[in-house]
Design a protein around this motif. Structure first.
Motif, short mmCIF file in Angstrom:
data_model
loop_
_atom_site.label_atom_id
_atom_site.label_comp_id
_atom_site.label_asym_id
_atom_site.label_seq_id
_atom_site.Cartn_x
_atom_site.Cartn_y
_atom_site.Cartn_z
N ASN A 9 -4.02 -10.86 -14.64
CA ASN A 9 -2.97 -9.84 -14.83
C ASN A 9 -2.20 -10.16 -16.11
O ASN A 9 -1.02 -10.49 -16.07
CB ASN A 9 -1.98 -9.85 -13.66
CG ASN A 9 -2.63 -9.44 -12.37
OD1 ASN A 9 -3.52 -8.60 -12.38
ND2 ASN A 9 -2.21 -10.05 -11.29
N ASN A 58 -5.36 -2.56 -12.50
CA ASN A 58 -6.47 -3.07 -11.70
C ASN A 58 -7.75 -3.19 -12.52
O ASN A 58 -8.46 -4.17 -12.44
CB ASN A 58 -6.75 -2.16 -10.50
CG ASN A 58 -5.65 -2.26 -9.48
OD1 ASN A 58 -4.91 -3.24 -9.47
ND2 ASN A 58 -5.52 -1.26 -8.63
N ARG A 100 -1.40 1.88 -12.07
CA ARG A 100 -2.06 0.97 -11.11
C ARG A 100 -3.55 0.84 -11.44
O ARG A 100 -4.11 -0.23 -11.45
CB ARG A 100 -1.93 1.52 -9.68
CG ARG A 100 -0.63 1.18 -8.99
CD ARG A 100 -0.78 1.34 -7.48
NE ARG A 100 -1.21 2.67 -7.09
CZ ARG A 100 -0.41 3.69 -6.88
NH1 ARG A 100 0.89 3.56 -7.05
NH2 ARG A 100 -0.88 4.86 -6.50
N LYS A 132 -4.38 -14.37 -7.77
CA LYS A 132 -4.99 -13.58 -6.70
C LYS A 132 -5.96 -14.45 -5.92
O LYS A 132 -7.06 -14.75 -6.39
CB LYS A 132 -5.74 -12.41 -7.36
CG LYS A 132 -5.71 -11.12 -6.58
CD LYS A 132 -6.31 -10.04 -7.44
CE LYS A 132 -6.72 -8.83 -6.66
NZ LYS A 132 -7.37 -7.83 -7.49
N HIS A 145 -7.61 -6.07 -14.79
CA HIS A 145 -7.83 -7.31 -14.04
C HIS A 145 -9.32 -7.49 -13.77
O HIS A 145 -9.88 -8.56 -14.00
CB HIS A 145 -7.04 -7.26 -12.74
CG HIS A 145 -7.16 -8.51 -11.94
ND1 HIS A 145 -8.19 -8.73 -11.06
CD2 HIS A 145 -6.40 -9.62 -11.91
CE1 HIS A 145 -8.04 -9.92 -10.51
NE2 HIS A 145 -6.96 -10.48 -11.00
N GLU A 146 -9.94 -6.41 -13.32
CA GLU A 146 -11.36 -6.50 -12.98
C GLU A 146 -12.21 -6.79 -14.21
O GLU A 146 -13.23 -7.47 -14.13
CB GLU A 146 -11.84 -5.19 -12.32
CG GLU A 146 -11.19 -4.89 -10.98
CD GLU A 146 -11.36 -6.02 -9.97
OE1 GLU A 146 -12.44 -6.61 -9.91
OE2 GLU A 146 -10.38 -6.34 -9.26
#
Lengths: 164, 502
Positions: free
Chosen positions: B460, B134, B130, B428, B137-138
């Motif tokens: 993603n 994440n 996870r 998102k 993605h960031e």
């Protein structure tokens, strides 16, 4: 009849049920995990008010992945259930809503508290967010290791039981 | 006789206690615990106090409570307990099963410990996954902006020096994107989530693309790059082209990194063929720095870099990914190296020979009607800087009308107010996200809305995410940071297909 009530600790194995009882009754804690077979019982008197006391007879029963597998004779006559899950293991609270529904239906008169234990090992806000996403209600975030909220949780349950 | 033996055998294992309904001990054999007549059993142990409600049951009822720990006085054991309600009061029978329960205790202890350990390990792995997803993605979101505006800036009036600086920014951005991809890949492989495909592909074409890709490196360095493809290998194979390309690219990139002069050679040969099964050997040979013998064993491990040269960068994941990919493709890899002479990586992979060895031309018919009409595109993107980037890219081509909204609710609202040819959909977003918005559109009763082409634009970036997007009804997928040409080409292809179908 003495003013005593039966309280049962429920939940998967290894979530800290025995440790919560030991912390509450003996104010002691051990890091070592020792499996509970069957049931072990301890008693502690709780002051409800200046004149009122309640003896909580706590049944610490062996861990089970579902309450349906728990021996019925352990659950009969219970005034309060404490459903404990391990804040570090999601498998111990994935099905908690079904478990609490089952308890509520089978034992409508009993008081029920849901407890996240071992919170000394996690970020509590992260857990709260996760529980919120999963729509899981949790009454207390405890640590048997540090003692955090353990007495408060048992005493609150005692007060609720005595109100009946 | 037999009864005497039985009695002596069980005497110290069973105790019977006769009680009044109020818990007063009327009689007991005291085989296990020393109780006194006239005392209350409730004072002996809280267990008895907590079962007193049984004592009010009807005559003839009985209850059984197995495996109860009782510690009274010096006795500490585990008992099965039966309660019989009788017209004369209550009989409590205690059966001592301490030895039996203690034996099973060891097994339960081991079983529970191993389950708890496995669950904790799973939690850690999932947390890592996870976290990586994440983080990726960031990281991708700002990188998209950097890369996109760099491309736009390159088209403006800049001095040669400024253009050179922009080239440096762009190549660093590309490098950063590759590193992010590496970290995501290793995590997916370790989680067993790497999807392996079995598609028909053109091996010769794959080699030609590699040659084209590395021609820039050849110009920049004094290194020759050459591919030798065994002519007896059928051109069309069935396997995972994407992963084969990834393995080769990793090994060739690595070779270029450590080779300052000389050559890099890719040899592909046939090892064996049985019916449609074919096994190929790939050899990537360089004349680079070489690796010391004692470091050869560790080069396939994650985050290991055998060269200390700070000018050679990387995550140390490339070769680890290569070996893990080859493992899941049922192949094998080995390495031979001599310090200051060079390194040869050899790997073997199985494929199937495609039953169709003819080239298929993919034709997209020119759209009917006027092709000069501008395409109107609805962009759903909540981040302002990304909105600006897309606007710039699409506007600079001069082919599109662009409307931008910030969430899924607004997409639905706009679609009911105006006709669009295509939607670029971020995933998102606040309120309704890209998935739900797409589901809403695909369930629309209005054909013009229901059938509108949708391209997912998401940070993603992964094959799994691509499948999710296509699975819920999107037509294409572009991972951030995207290349301008890729985005435009996908938009144009979908518009052509849409017009051809009208």
């Amino acid at each position: 009849m003495s003013n005593s009530k039966k309280v049962v600790l429920l939940g998967h194995f290894g979530v800290g049920k025995t440790s919560l009882m030991r912390r509450f009754v003996e104010n002691a804690f051990s890091e070592e995990y020792k499996v509970t077979l069957g049931v072990q019982i301890q008693k502690k008197e709780v002051n409800i008010s200046e004149r009122k006391k309640l003896s909580m007879i706590i049944w610490d029963i062996e861990g089970n992945t579902t309450i349906k597998n728990t021996r019925l004779s352990y659950l009969l006559g219970t005034s309060g259930f404490i459903y404990v899950f391990d804040a570090t293991r999601i498998d111990t609270f994935n099905d908690i809503n079904d478990e609490i529904d089952y308890l509520t239906k089978q034992y409508p008169k009993a008081k029920i508290k849901t407890i996240a234990n071992k919170v000394d090992l996690i970020n509590v806000q992260g857990l709260k967010d996760l529980l919120n996403n999963k729509q899981i209600q949790c009454d207390y975030f405890t640590s048997a290791k540090t003692g955090k909220m353990v007495n408060e949780m048992f005493e609150a349950l005692a007060k609720e039981i005595i109100k009946e | 006789m037999i009864y005497q033996i039985k009695e002596s055998f069980f005497a110290d294992k069973i105790q019977f206690i006769h009680l009044s309904r109020s818990g007063i001990i009327k009689g007991t054999d005291n085989y296990l615990f020393d109780f006194k007549e006239g005392d209350s059993i409730f004072d002996a142990h809280p267990f008895f106090e907590s079962i007193q409600y049984y004592f009010n049951a009807e005559d003839g009822e009985e209850f059984s409570i197995p495996c109860v720990h009782l510690n009274i006085g010096e006795n500490d054991g585990i008992y099965d307990i039966k309660v019989y309600i009788d017209k004369d009061g209550v009989i409590v029978a205690l059966f001592d099963f301490t030895d039996h329960y203690n034996e099973s205790n060891t097994l339960s202890q081991e079983k529970n410990e191993s389950i708890i350990q496995a669950q904790l390990l799973k939690e850690k792995e999932e947390f890592k996954n996870r976290f990586l997803a994440n983080t990726s993605h960031e990281l991708r979101t700002p990188l998209t902006t950097i890369m996109g505006f760099t491309t736009i800036l390159q088209r403006s009036n800049l001095s040669t020096e400024q253009l050179h600086y922009l080239d440096l920014i762009k190549s660093s951005g590309e490098h950063l994107r590759n590193l992010i991809d590496d970290i995501l890949d290793i995590s997916k492989i370790e989680m067993g989530r790497m999807l392996i495909k079995h598609d028909r592909f053109d091996l010769k074409k794959l080699c030609e693309n590699l040659e084209a890709q590395y021609s820039l490196n050849i110009k920049a360095k004094e290194v020759k790059f050459n591919i030798k493809l065994d002519s007896s290998i059928p051109e069309f194979l069935v396997g995972d082209k994407l992963r084969l390309n990834q393995i080769l690219t990793n090994l060739i990139d690595n070779a270029f990194k450590f080779t300052k002069r000389g050559s890099i050679q890719l040899n592909i040969s046939k090892l064996e063929r049985k019916s449609s099964d074919i096994k190929l050997q790939f050899e990537v040979k360089d004349t680079g720095l070489g690796i010391e013998r004692d470091k050869l064993d560790s080069i396939f491990e994650s985050f290991i870099q055998v060269h200390d040269d700070p000018s050679i960068s990387g995550t140390g994941l490339g070769l680890s990914i290569v070996r893990k990919l080859i493992d899941i493709l049922d192949g094998s890899i080995s390495v031979e190296s001599t310090k200051d002479v060079g390194t040869t990586f050899t790997f073997k992979l199985p494929f199937k020979v495609s039953s169709n060895q003819t080239k298929e031309e993919i034709k997209i018919e020119e759209p009917k009607g006027k092709s000069s009409d501008k395409t109107s595109i609805l962009v759903a993107e909540d981040i302002e800087v990304n909105q600006l980037l897309i606007m710039k890219i699409l506007a600079s081509s001069g082919k599109y009308f662009v409307d931008i909204v910030g969430d899924g609710d607004q997409v639905v609202e706009r679609l009911h107010q105006q006709d669009y040819d295509l939607i670029l959909m971020d995933i998102k977003m606040p309120k309704m996200d890209g998935y739900d918005t797409t589901r809403f559109i695909r369930n629309s009763e209005i054909d013009a809305i229901k059938n509108i082409p949708i391209i997912a634009l998401t940070a993603n970036a992964s094959p799994l995410e691509r499948e999710v997007c296509l699975g819920i009804g999107m037509n294409e997928y572009v991972g951030k940071p995207y290349k301008e040409e890729e985005l435009i080409s996908k938009i144009d292809r979908l518009i052509k297909e849409k017009k051809a179908n009208q």
